[in-house]
Design a protein around this motif. Structure first.
Motif, PDB file in Angstrom:
ATOM      1  N   ALA A  54       0.830  -1.203   0.000  1.00 28.08           N
ATOM      2  CA  ALA A  54       0.000   0.000   0.000  1.00 28.08           C
ATOM      3  C   ALA A  54       0.861   1.248   0.000  1.00 28.08           C
ATOM      4  CB  ALA A  54      -0.945  -0.002   1.202  1.00 28.08           C
ATOM      5  N   ILE A  55       1.896   1.265   0.848  1.00 27.63           N
ATOM      6  CA  ILE A  55       2.782   2.431   0.924  1.00 27.63           C
ATOM      7  C   ILE A  55       3.524   2.628  -0.393  1.00 27.63           C
ATOM      8  CG2 ILE A  55       4.850   3.377   2.026  1.00 27.63           C
ATOM      9  CD1 ILE A  55       3.918   2.007   4.632  1.00 27.63           C
ATOM     10  N   GLY A  56       4.114   1.539  -0.914  1.00 31.94           N
ATOM     11  CA  GLY A  56       4.868   1.646  -2.165  1.00 31.94           C
ATOM     12  C   GLY A  56       4.005   2.067  -3.332  1.00 31.94           C
ATOM     13  N   LEU A  57       2.838   1.452  -3.467  1.00 28.25           N
ATOM     14  CA  LEU A  57       1.944   1.776  -4.579  1.00 28.25           C
ATOM     15  C   LEU A  57       1.373   3.183  -4.449  1.00 28.25           C
ATOM     16  CD1 LEU A  57       0.091  -1.645  -4.789  1.00 28.25           C
ATOM     17  CD2 LEU A  57       1.692  -0.724  -6.485  1.00 28.25           C
ATOM     18  N   PHE A  58       1.099   3.590  -3.211  1.00 25.37           N
ATOM     19  CA  PHE A  58       0.588   4.942  -2.977  1.00 25.37           C
ATOM     20  C   PHE A  58       1.579   5.984  -3.478  1.00 25.37           C
ATOM     21  CE2 PHE A  58      -0.022   8.773  -0.473  1.00 25.37           C
ATOM     22  CZ  PHE A  58      -1.404   8.940  -0.469  1.00 25.37           C
ATOM     23  N   PHE A  59       2.851   5.834  -3.122  1.00 25.57           N
ATOM     24  CA  PHE A  59       3.857   6.806  -3.555  1.00 25.57           C
ATOM     25  C   PHE A  59       4.128   6.695  -5.059  1.00 25.57           C
ATOM     26  CE2 PHE A  59       4.741   7.105   0.994  1.00 25.57           C
ATOM     27  CZ  PHE A  59       4.884   8.484   1.133  1.00 25.57           C
ATOM     28  N   ALA A  60       3.996   5.493  -5.606  1.00 20.91           N
ATOM     29  CA  ALA A  60       4.136   5.336  -7.058  1.00 20.91           C
ATOM     30  C   ALA A  60       3.017   6.090  -7.771  1.00 20.91           C
ATOM     31  CB  ALA A  60       4.111   3.858  -7.434  1.00 20.91           C
ATOM     32  N   GLY A  61       1.788   5.962  -7.264  1.00 14.41           N
ATOM     33  CA  GLY A  61       0.669   6.684  -7.851  1.00 14.41           C
ATOM     34  C   GLY A  61       0.825   8.176  -7.742  1.00 14.41           C
ATOM     35  N   GLY A 135      -4.025   0.820  -4.665  1.00 12.27           N
ATOM     36  CA  GLY A 135      -2.957   1.618  -4.073  1.00 12.27           C
ATOM     37  C   GLY A 135      -2.485   2.717  -4.996  1.00 12.27           C
ATOM     38  N   ILE A 136      -2.333   2.399  -6.270  1.00 11.23           N
ATOM     39  CA  ILE A 136      -1.808   3.368  -7.225  1.00 11.23           C
ATOM     40  C   ILE A 136      -2.777   4.537  -7.430  1.00 11.23           C
ATOM     41  CG2 ILE A 136      -1.264   3.720  -9.673  1.00 11.23           C
ATOM     42  CD1 ILE A 136       0.087   1.006  -9.655  1.00 11.23           C
ATOM     43  N   VAL A 137      -4.050   4.230  -7.643  1.00  6.25           N
ATOM     44  CA  VAL A 137      -5.008   5.310  -7.881  1.00  6.25           C
ATOM     45  C   VAL A 137      -5.269   6.101  -6.605  1.00  6.25           C
ATOM     46  CG1 VAL A 137      -7.366   5.856  -8.615  1.00  6.25           C
ATOM     47  CG2 VAL A 137      -6.031   4.168  -9.865  1.00  6.25           C
ATOM     48  N   ALA A 138      -5.148   5.464  -5.445  1.00 12.48           N
ATOM     49  CA  ALA A 138      -5.254   6.209  -4.186  1.00 12.48           C
ATOM     50  C   ALA A 138      -4.160   7.274  -4.120  1.00 12.48           C
ATOM     51  CB  ALA A 138      -5.143   5.265  -2.994  1.00 12.48           C
ATOM     52  N   GLY A 139      -2.925   6.893  -4.467  1.00 13.71           N
ATOM     53  CA  GLY A 139      -1.828   7.859  -4.479  1.00 13.71           C
ATOM     54  C   GLY A 139      -2.012   8.915  -5.543  1.00 13.71           C
ATOM     55  N   LEU A 140      -2.523   8.505  -6.700  1.00 12.63           N
ATOM     56  CA  LEU A 140      -2.756   9.443  -7.796  1.00 12.63           C
ATOM     57  C   LEU A 140      -3.781  10.498  -7.399  1.00 12.63           C
ATOM     58  CD1 LEU A 140      -2.973   8.516 -11.505  1.00 12.63           C
ATOM     59  CD2 LEU A 140      -4.715   9.993 -10.558  1.00 12.63           C
ATOM     60  N   LEU A 141      -4.881  10.078  -6.782  1.00 14.76           N
ATOM     61  CA  LEU A 141      -5.927  11.022  -6.389  1.00 14.76           C
ATOM     62  C   LEU A 141      -5.486  11.902  -5.224  1.00 14.76           C
ATOM     63  CD1 LEU A 141      -9.196   8.912  -6.729  1.00 14.76           C
ATOM     64  CD2 LEU A 141      -8.147  10.489  -8.373  1.00 14.76           C
ATOM     65  N   PHE A 142      -4.671  11.338  -4.323  1.00 21.40           N
ATOM     66  CA  PHE A 142      -4.108  12.178  -3.263  1.00 21.40           C
ATOM     67  C   PHE A 142      -3.205  13.245  -3.874  1.00 21.40           C
ATOM     68  CE2 PHE A 142      -0.617  13.256  -0.426  1.00 21.40           C
ATOM     69  CZ  PHE A 142      -1.309  13.735   0.683  1.00 21.40           C
ATOM     70  N   GLY A 143      -2.408  12.848  -4.881  1.00 21.93           N
ATOM     71  CA  GLY A 143      -1.556  13.817  -5.568  1.00 21.93           C
ATOM     72  C   GLY A 143      -2.372  14.915  -6.213  1.00 21.93           C
ATOM     73  N   TYR A 144      -3.525  14.540  -6.774  1.00 15.43           N
ATOM     74  CA  TYR A 144      -4.396  15.539  -7.397  1.00 15.43           C
ATOM     75  C   TYR A 144      -4.965  16.488  -6.351  1.00 15.43           C
ATOM     76  CZ  TYR A 144      -8.202  17.583 -10.120  1.00 15.43           C
ATOM     77  OH  TYR A 144      -9.048  18.459 -10.739  1.00 15.43           O
ATOM     78  N   ALA A 145      -5.388  15.940  -5.203  1.00 14.50           N
ATOM     79  CA  ALA A 145      -5.908  16.783  -4.129  1.00 14.50           C
ATOM     80  C   ALA A 145      -4.830  17.739  -3.623  1.00 14.50           C
ATOM     81  CB  ALA A 145      -6.433  15.923  -2.982  1.00 14.50           C
ATOM     82  N   LEU A 146      -3.595  17.241  -3.502  1.00 16.16           N
ATOM     83  CA  LEU A 146      -2.492  18.092  -3.063  1.00 16.16           C
ATOM     84  C   LEU A 146      -2.215  19.180  -4.088  1.00 16.16           C
ATOM     85  CD1 LEU A 146      -0.272  18.581  -0.938  1.00 16.16           C
ATOM     86  CD2 LEU A 146       1.218  17.111  -2.315  1.00 16.16           C
ATOM     87  N   TYR A 147      -2.244  18.814  -5.366  1.00 16.09           N
ATOM     88  CA  TYR A 147      -2.065  19.792  -6.435  1.00 16.09           C
ATOM     89  C   TYR A 147      -3.115  20.903  -6.342  1.00 16.09           C
ATOM     90  CZ  TYR A 147      -3.392  21.705 -10.972  1.00 16.09           C
ATOM     91  OH  TYR A 147      -3.798  22.549 -11.978  1.00 16.09           O
ATOM     92  N   LEU A 148      -4.374  20.518  -6.129  1.00 16.06           N
ATOM     93  CA  LEU A 148      -5.446  21.509  -6.016  1.00 16.06           C
ATOM     94  C   LEU A 148      -5.196  22.447  -4.840  1.00 16.06           C
ATOM     95  CD1 LEU A 148      -8.625  19.328  -6.679  1.00 16.06           C
ATOM     96  CD2 LEU A 148      -7.546  20.943  -8.245  1.00 16.06           C
ATOM     97  N   PHE A 149      -4.758  21.871  -3.720  1.00 17.63           N
ATOM     98  CA  PHE A 149      -4.492  22.686  -2.535  1.00 17.63           C
ATOM     99  C   PHE A 149      -3.353  23.670  -2.789  1.00 17.63           C
ATOM    100  CE2 PHE A 149      -2.073  23.410   1.378  1.00 17.63           C
ATOM    101  CZ  PHE A 149      -3.052  24.014   2.160  1.00 17.63           C
ATOM    102  N   VAL A 150      -2.259  23.167  -3.371  1.00  9.98           N
ATOM    103  CA  VAL A 150      -1.105  24.037  -3.643  1.00  9.98           C
ATOM    104  C   VAL A 150      -1.480  25.127  -4.641  1.00  9.98           C
ATOM    105  CG1 VAL A 150       1.216  24.125  -4.656  1.00  9.98           C
ATOM    106  CG2 VAL A 150       0.607  22.280  -3.070  1.00  9.98           C
ATOM    107  N   HIS A 151      -2.194  24.737  -5.698  1.00  8.33           N
ATOM    108  CA  HIS A 151      -2.564  25.698  -6.731  1.00  8.33           C
ATOM    109  C   HIS A 151      -3.452  26.791  -6.155  1.00  8.33           C
ATOM    110  CE1 HIS A 151      -4.491  26.686 -10.827  1.00  8.33           C
ATOM    111  NE2 HIS A 151      -3.288  27.223 -10.785  1.00  8.33           N
ATOM    112  N   TYR A 152      -4.385  26.392  -5.309  1.00  6.75           N
ATOM    113  CA  TYR A 152      -5.253  27.395  -4.677  1.00  6.75           C
ATOM    114  C   TYR A 152      -4.437  28.295  -3.754  1.00  6.75           C
ATOM    115  CZ  TYR A 152      -9.141  29.456  -2.120  1.00  6.75           C
ATOM    116  OH  TYR A 152     -10.017  30.350  -1.568  1.00  6.75           O
ATOM    117  N   ALA A 153      -3.575  27.694  -2.963  1.00  7.63           N
ATOM    118  CA  ALA A 153      -2.808  28.460  -1.984  1.00  7.63           C
ATOM    119  C   ALA A 153      -1.912  29.503  -2.643  1.00  7.63           C
ATOM    120  CB  ALA A 153      -1.976  27.519  -1.114  1.00  7.63           C
TER     121      ALA A 153
END
Length: 202
Positions: A54-61, A135-153
């Motif tokens: 889960a950890i490895g795939l999350f960071f890969a995503g 695991g991969i798509v969980a990391g991918l969607l977290f990355g997208y949420a982080l991107y949205l947060f950074v872009h807004y900030a």
């Protein structure tokens, strides 16, 4: 039009469609973090993931998303408007953001569009990665949420007085100095890899 112009572009004459183009940033961030958590949970509950995978795939995503973010920004959102159709699509998806970078309601795609794209990516990755998709798509969607947060900030707040300030500077260069550089928003990693880092003054 000056890139620091305040206000909001009108993208559709139809008021319903126009309203759909605007969203509060908290909505998509909440949606995609919840889905990310749900995917990890589902993967654990059905035996598709263990802690290490889960950890490895999350960071890969997450890494895969950062590449998608860069490629989409560089080659889709900044595609050459060689005809009226491309010009119209490019402006609706991204050009209006460069004209009105302080429009807080358009710092994220409407959730319905993002959900459609995410669903497409899930089923595509499912074909490629099988059960590891959770695991991969969980990391991918977290990355997208982080991107949205950074872009807004970086558009809504003054830069912090710490190492994160570099993200504000990086994106400001893209908006106000050179739109052909600094495509990465949540990370400058792929700008460094593909040679689109802004030139630093000696």
């Amino acid at each position: 039009m000056k890139p620091n112009h305040k206000g909001s572009a009108q993208l559709f004459e139809n008021p319903f469609l126009e309203r759909l183009t605007k969203t509060h940033i908290a909505l998509p961030i909440s949606i995609f973090i919840a889905i990310s958590i749900g995917l990890i949970y589902y993967g654990f509950m059905h035996g598709f993931l263990d802690v290490l995978s889960a950890i490895g795939l999350f960071f890969a995503g997450w890494l895969i998303f950062s590449l998608i973010e860069y490629m989409a920004h560089r080659h889709v959102f900044h595609m050459e408007p060689t005809n009226n159709f491309k010009k119209n699509i490019q402006y609706k998806f991204h050009g209006n953001h460069h004209d009105y970078p302080k429009d807080k309601d358009r710092l994220a795609m409407p959730p319905i569009v993002s959900l459609f794209i995410s669903s497409f990516l899930f089923f595509t990755f499912r074909l490629v990665f099988g059960q590891f998709v959770f695991g991969i798509v969980a990391g991918l969607l977290f990355g997208y949420a982080l991107y949205l947060f950074v872009h807004y900030a970086v558009h809504a707040y003054a830069p912090p007085k710490n190492f994160l300030k570099t993200l504000w500077i990086h994106h400001s260069i893209h908006h106000y100095k050179d739109p052909n550089r600094a495509y990465g928003v949540s990370s400058p990693l792929w700008d460094w890899v593909f040679g689109t880092m802004p030139e630093r003054k000696k």
